[in-house]
Motif scaffolding. Structure first.
Motif: not given
Length: 91
Positions: A15-18, A51-64
């Motif tokens: 999920v994080e990669t995609l 945030r990611l470069p496209d301004q979306r919130l970053r997802y962190n698999a380890e945190l999840a």
């Protein structure tokens, strides 16, 4: 991912990669064979505030994964307030 109540760390990393490649939740769900709501829940669970470069919130698999593990550890635990009441009832 389909058919399991809990995602593995490997699934979360997919999920994080995609997500980092710019995929939308509908595309991620289709690729992983799960519902869109599962992906939205997962993205919410793993937000780290950056945030990611496209301004979306970053997802962190380890945190999840950590959040899920902590949630599972808390399941079924009683707080001290309830334990005292049960002890009085047993007398």
């Amino acid at each position: 991912m389909a058919g399991y109540a809990f995602r593995s760390l490997e699934d979360r990393r997919k999920v994080e990669t995609l997500w980092e490649k710019g995929r939308v939740p509908k595309e991620i769900a289709s690729e992983l064979g799960t519902s869109v709501s599962v992906i939205y829940n997962e993205l919410s669970r793993g937000r780290d505030g950056s945030r990611l470069p496209d301004q979306r919130l970053r997802y962190n698999a380890e945190l999840a994964q950590i959040r899920v593990q902590k949630s599972l550890e808390r399941r079924g635990k009683r707080n001290n307030k309830n334990q005292g009441a049960e002890a009085r009832e047993d007398r």
